[in-house]
Scaffold this active site. Structure first.
Site, PDB file in Angstrom:
ATOM      1  N   ARG A 148       0.841  -1.203   0.000  1.00 25.47           N
ATOM      2  CA  ARG A 148       0.000   0.000   0.000  1.00 25.47           C
ATOM      3  C   ARG A 148       0.876   1.253   0.000  1.00 25.47           C
ATOM      4  O   ARG A 148       0.580   2.232  -0.692  1.00 25.47           O
ATOM      5  CB  ARG A 148      -0.929   0.011   1.213  1.00 25.47           C
ATOM      6  N   CYS A 190      -1.185   5.987   9.008  1.00 23.06           N
ATOM      7  CA  CYS A 190      -1.547   4.731   8.345  1.00 23.06           C
ATOM      8  C   CYS A 190      -2.675   5.052   7.368  1.00 23.06           C
ATOM      9  O   CYS A 190      -2.639   6.067   6.684  1.00 23.06           O
ATOM     10  CB  CYS A 190      -1.948   3.683   9.368  1.00 23.06           C
TER      11      CYS A 190
END
Length: 278
Positions: free
Chosen positions: A179, A237
């Site tokens: 990611r 995050c």
């Protein structure tokens, strides 16, 4: 005092409020977590819903700042914690299934809003069971607590501060490496990472059992990522959950760090903000 507590220590602890924070990403508020709680939990524990008790309403759809798991208001958080029996004068222990991802969000939010004594059950419910401790299916109704929420106990970053920290300090990206690189993005509308952020997946903070690595191991891990004395550190995050785990791991290692609560889901609400890949 360590932010972690072992199963044996919890078994011998009296007078603490215990919160079960089991959570499954992407589910309806409380749905999977409360089902797991009802199937068996630490005796006396009360279920805490990450989606509604530890976060404000998601505002990503409106394009306003905050992301998918913004900070709750002080008033709503105080109300939720009092309902769960939390008082400022009693210790709080939080746990999830094993790796403390969700429990860390509870730890961080309680600390941010001023609770002085919050610890995370290292290894979660699996460690409790592995120690031979009993489970309960009784759902206690706690006496209302008197916790007073006062924000500012833990440092936070907004988008601009996160960008400056990435350039001038160390901003750790707690998501999976793929990611970070922008190869996949299963949740947010844009793939990639904040420019100059450093990839540091939270999976590297824990052993296969879900327990945190030893402080010396974590210090070495973060040192190799540029976390050295005198350098300011922050974490982000996808939406401020696993980044809280990163802040917890840093605290175990003896390193203070700030949290970008809105994280990537907030960053991408402004198309003018740069996106890096690779």
């Amino acid at each position: 005092m360590s932010p972690l507590i072992t199963a044996a220590e919890l078994a011998g602890l009296s007078g603490a409020t215990v919160l079960d924070v089991r959570w499954r990403l992407g589910g309806a508020p409380g749905a999977a977590g409360v089902d797991d709680y009802r199937a068996g939990h630490v005796p006396g524990a009360v279920f805490c819903d990450l989606e509604t008790d530890l976060a404000g309403p998601p505002v990503l759809e409106t394009g306003t700042p905050g992301g998918r798991h913004p900070l709750p208001s002080a008033a709503s958080f105080q109300q939720a914690m009092r309902r769960l029996g939390v008082s400022g004068s009693r210790p709080v222990v939080v746990y999830d299934e094993a790796d403390s991802t969700a429990a860390a969000r509870a730890w961080w939010t309680l600390r941010h809003f001023g609770h002085p004594d919050v610890r995370v059950l290292d290894g979660g419910l699996r460690a409790w069971v592995a120690a031979g401790s009993p489970l309960s299916t009784e759902e206690p109704v706690p006496e209302p607590g008197d916790f007073e929420a006062r924000p500012g106990g833990m440092p936070v970053l907004d988008a601009g501060q996160a960008a400056r920290l990435a350039a001038d300090g160390v901003l750790l990206d707690a998501r999976a490496a793929e990611r970070y690189r922008g190869e996949v993005e299963p949740i947010d509308p844009v793939a990639g990472h904040i420019p100059d952020a450093v990839s540091a997946p939270t999976a590297g903070n824990v052993e296969p059992s879900g327990r945190f690595h030893r402080p010396a191991f974590l210090r070495e891990r973060f040192n190799t990522l540029g976390v050295v004395p005198g350098v300011e550190v922050g974490a982000y995050c996808g939406s401020g959950v696993t980044a809280a785990h990163q802040v917890l791991a840093l605290e175990v290692a003896g390193v203070p760090a700030a949290l970008y609560v809105g994280s990537w889901s907030d960053w991408v609400t402004d198309p003018a903000r740069p996106v890096a890949t690779g």
